[in-house]
Design an enzyme around this catalytic site. Structure first.
Site, PDB file in Angstrom:
ATOM      1  N   CYS A   1      59.186  38.304  41.775  1.00 18.58           N
ATOM      2  CA  CYS A   1      58.470  39.418  42.620  1.00 18.58           C
ATOM      3  C   CYS A   1      59.556  39.517  43.893  1.00 18.58           C
ATOM      4  O   CYS A   1      59.478  40.641  44.712  1.00 18.58           O
ATOM      5  CB  CYS A   1      57.178  38.732  43.003  1.00 18.58           C
ATOM      6  SG  CYS A   1      56.207  38.743  41.982  1.00 18.58           S
TER       7      CYS A   1
ATOM      8  N   HIS B   1      55.852  43.461  49.545  1.00 13.37           N
ATOM      9  CA  HIS B   1      55.313  43.114  47.869  1.00 13.37           C
ATOM     10  C   HIS B   1      53.892  43.417  48.057  1.00 13.37           C
ATOM     11  O   HIS B   1      53.283  42.900  48.841  1.00 13.37           O
ATOM     12  CB  HIS B   1      55.945  41.814  47.688  1.00 13.37           C
ATOM     13  CG  HIS B   1      55.455  41.502  46.170  1.00 13.37           C
ATOM     14  ND1 HIS B   1      55.582  42.259  45.168  1.00 13.37           N
ATOM     15  CD2 HIS B   1      54.825  40.294  45.737  1.00 13.37           C
ATOM     16  CE1 HIS B   1      55.046  41.652  44.277  1.00 13.37           C
ATOM     17  NE2 HIS B   1      54.632  40.484  44.484  1.00 13.37           N
TER      18      HIS B   1
ATOM     19  N   ASN C   1      50.115  44.511  41.003  1.00  7.44           N
ATOM     20  CA  ASN C   1      51.354  43.557  41.517  1.00  7.44           C
ATOM     21  C   ASN C   1      52.416  44.155  40.449  1.00  7.44           C
ATOM     22  O   ASN C   1      52.221  43.443  39.228  1.00  7.44           O
ATOM     23  CB  ASN C   1      50.907  42.203  41.579  1.00  7.44           C
ATOM     24  CG  ASN C   1      52.200  41.437  41.756  1.00  7.44           C
ATOM     25  OD1 ASN C   1      53.344  41.837  41.832  1.00  7.44           O
ATOM     26  ND2 ASN C   1      51.896  40.139  42.142  1.00  7.44           N
TER      27      ASN C   1
HETATM   28  O1  UT7 Z   1      53.439  37.893  43.373  1.00  7.18           O
HETATM   29  C1  UT7 Z   1      53.628  36.976  43.353  1.00  7.18           C
HETATM   30  C2  UT7 Z   1      52.850  36.169  44.628  1.00  7.18           C
HETATM   31  N1  UT7 Z   1      51.618  36.162  43.964  1.00  7.18           N
HETATM   32  C3  UT7 Z   1      50.610  35.996  44.882  1.00  7.18           C
HETATM   33  O2  UT7 Z   1      51.003  36.106  46.059  1.00  7.18           O
HETATM   34  C4  UT7 Z   1      49.299  35.989  44.259  1.00  7.18           C
HETATM   35  C5  UT7 Z   1      48.605  34.937  45.463  1.00  7.18           C
HETATM   36  N2  UT7 Z   1      47.251  34.846  44.952  1.00  7.18           N
HETATM   37  C6  UT7 Z   1      46.208  35.684  45.043  1.00  7.18           C
HETATM   38  O3  UT7 Z   1      46.503  36.776  45.286  1.00  7.18           O
HETATM   39  C7  UT7 Z   1      44.613  35.020  44.890  1.00  7.18           C
HETATM   40  O4  UT7 Z   1      44.771  33.657  44.927  1.00  7.18           O
HETATM   41  C8  UT7 Z   1      43.972  35.555  43.617  1.00  7.18           C
HETATM   42  C9  UT7 Z   1      43.614  36.953  43.565  1.00  7.18           C
HETATM   43  C10 UT7 Z   1      44.859  35.133  42.356  1.00  7.18           C
HETATM   44  C11 UT7 Z   1      42.638  34.764  43.356  1.00  7.18           C
HETATM   45  O5  UT7 Z   1      41.781  34.734  44.448  1.00  7.18           O
HETATM   46  P1  UT7 Z   1      41.057  33.686  45.200  1.00  7.18           P
HETATM   47  O6  UT7 Z   1      40.103  34.007  46.185  1.00  7.18           O
HETATM   48  O7  UT7 Z   1      42.363  32.617  45.648  1.00  7.18           O
HETATM   49  O8  UT7 Z   1      40.447  32.982  44.085  1.00  7.18           O
HETATM   50  P2  UT7 Z   1      40.545  31.647  43.462  1.00  7.18           P
HETATM   51  O9  UT7 Z   1      41.578  31.382  42.614  1.00  7.18           O
HETATM   52  O10 UT7 Z   1      40.291  30.278  44.443  1.00  7.18           O
HETATM   53  O11 UT7 Z   1      39.349  31.361  42.308  1.00  7.18           O
HETATM   54  C12 UT7 Z   1      37.834  31.635  42.989  1.00  7.18           C
HETATM   55  C13 UT7 Z   1      36.751  31.743  41.658  1.00  7.18           C
HETATM   56  C14 UT7 Z   1      37.053  30.774  40.784  1.00  7.18           C
HETATM   57  O12 UT7 Z   1      35.778  30.373  40.169  1.00  7.18           O
HETATM   58  P3  UT7 Z   1      35.288  29.131  40.645  1.00  7.18           P
HETATM   59  O13 UT7 Z   1      36.026  28.020  40.469  1.00  7.18           O
HETATM   60  O14 UT7 Z   1      35.028  29.147  42.163  1.00  7.18           O
HETATM   61  O15 UT7 Z   1      33.881  28.876  40.026  1.00  7.18           O
HETATM   62  C15 UT7 Z   1      37.609  31.401  39.580  1.00  7.18           C
HETATM   63  O16 UT7 Z   1      37.564  31.047  38.323  1.00  7.18           O
HETATM   64  O17 UT7 Z   1      37.138  33.012  41.174  1.00  7.18           O
HETATM   65  C16 UT7 Z   1      37.268  32.870  39.895  1.00  7.18           C
HETATM   66  N3  UT7 Z   1      37.902  33.948  39.162  1.00  7.18           N
HETATM   67  C17 UT7 Z   1      37.475  34.965  38.875  1.00  7.18           C
HETATM   68  N4  UT7 Z   1      36.149  35.371  38.760  1.00  7.18           N
HETATM   69  C18 UT7 Z   1      36.215  36.705  38.117  1.00  7.18           C
HETATM   70  C19 UT7 Z   1      39.243  33.904  39.129  1.00  7.18           C
HETATM   71  N5  UT7 Z   1      39.777  35.057  38.576  1.00  7.18           N
HETATM   72  C20 UT7 Z   1      38.644  36.018  38.364  1.00  7.18           C
HETATM   73  C21 UT7 Z   1      38.453  37.220  37.771  1.00  7.18           C
HETATM   74  N6  UT7 Z   1      37.163  37.434  37.753  1.00  7.18           N
HETATM   75  N7  UT7 Z   1      39.462  38.040  37.514  1.00  7.18           N
END
Ligand code: UT7
Length: 326
Positions: free
Chosen positions: A115, A253, A283
């Protein structure tokens, strides 16, 4: 002291026609429009059609950038493509673009910083141009991320999209009237390979012999992103002797709207100054910065003379920033 100054000459973009909405994704994996919008800001993303490749998108963006610059392929003597999703293991996408544009001189190669790729490619081109090793560079970020996604993994497949953006940069003697403070003013690149497992692809030519799929520990990447991006922006501004408050536009980004807002809060940047396309593009990895830059130039926000700070963070980890006066 550089012999030449790298001037901005033009920008172009290409997004595939097909749009995938959050609602459509909800019928493919266990997710919802509201989760995706609340956690990321993404509403939709563009996907390459079957048979449509990274070089197809890159070529269209490159031709548009050259048109905007009022230049032709004959003017170009350096092509650098930032991509993680090349058409083939080799030749490089840059070589393919060179052939398609009918250019038979100069050099063409790809850079791989995921990225952060566009910032790495821009920095590389700036060094070539500043040293007089090229006169006109096409710097392209182009991706078909959809080809390396695991479409059964809701934690990653909702985040990414396809597209390409291209910037034309030319070398000008810094002594020329009125251009001393124009062009690429400073760049800053970093990487830290200790974090490779947090964001990677689980395949490749010399390991599995397959292309592999993108894997990410999203919430850990998130924390590094806000800290490292803010650090690279303030370091760059200090190196360039520029106050963050004097920068007209921030072109980040586009990984997550919450990252954009977190960085803006940390550096006291008004959100109106931050160009965001994450809602419409998702992204697009190395393509996201030039795609966002293109949009803000097309809609008249970024104007000639404006000071623009671009930044990114990606797999590796890699991260960095670049300061440009348009
Ligand atoms: O481009 C390179 C750099 N990349 C980035 O900078 C990405 C950085 N990360 C992010 O943008 C965020 O961490 C995400 C958008 C990927 C995830 O958001 P989050 O608020 O950090 O969520 P999380 O990973 O902590 O997950 C929270 C919950 C989990 O469920 P439990 O374990 O709390 O029951 C996940 O399983 O959300 C769940 N979850 C989803 N639920 C519905 C994860 N993906 C999804 C989804 N739909 N697509």
């Amino acid at each position: 002291m550089s012999e030449f100054r790298t001037r901005f000459a033009g920008i172009g973009a290409c997004l595939p026609d097909r749009i995938l909405t959050n609602d459509e994704l909800s019928s493919m994996v266990d997710t919802s429009d509201s989760w995706i919008r609340e956690r990321t800001g993404i509403r939709q993303r563009h996907l390459a059609a079957e048979g449509e490749t990274t070089s197809d998108l890159a070529e269209r963006a490159a031709r548009r950038a050259l048109d905007q610059a009022g230049l032709t392929p004959d003017d170009v003597d350096l092509i650098i493509v930032a991509t993680t999703t090349p058409d083939f293991t080799f030749p490089s996408v840059a070589s393919m673009i060179q052939g398609r544009l009918g250019i038979t001189r100069g050099a063409a190669f790809d850079v791989q910083a995921v990225c952060t790729g566009f910032i790495y490619a821009l920095t590389t081109a700036d060094n070539f141009l500043a040293r007089g090793q090229a006169k006109c560079a096409l710097v392209i970020g182009a991706e078909t991320m959809s080809r390396i996604l695991d479409w059964t993994d809701r934690t990653t497949c909702v985040l990414f999209g396809d597209g390409a953006g291209a910037m034309v940069l030319t070398a000008e003697p810094p002594a020329d009237e009125g251009i001393e403070d124009r062009g690429v003013l400073a760049t800053y690149l970093r990487s830290d390979g200790r974090y490779k497992d947090l964001l990677h692809v689980d395949g490749g030519p010399s390991s599995t012999g397959t292309v592999g799929h993108l894997r990410m520990a999203g919430n850990q990447v998130f924390r590094h992103a806000v800290t490292n991006i803010a650090e690279s922006m303030s370091t760059l501004a200090t190196q360039a002797g520029v106050d963050i408050a004097d920068i007209n536009w921030f072109v980040p980004h586009q990984a997550n709207q919450r990252i954009l807002e977190g960085v803006a809060r940390k550096l006291s940047i008004p959100t109106e100054k931050v160009i965001s396309t994450v809602a419409d593009h998702g992204n697009t990895s190395a393509a996201s910065v030039p795609l966002a830059f293109d949009r803000a130039m097309q809609d008249g926000r970024i104007k000639s003379g404006d000071l623009v700070l671009m930044e990114a963070l990606g797999g590796g980890f890699t991260w960095g920033a670049a300061l440009l006066r348009v």
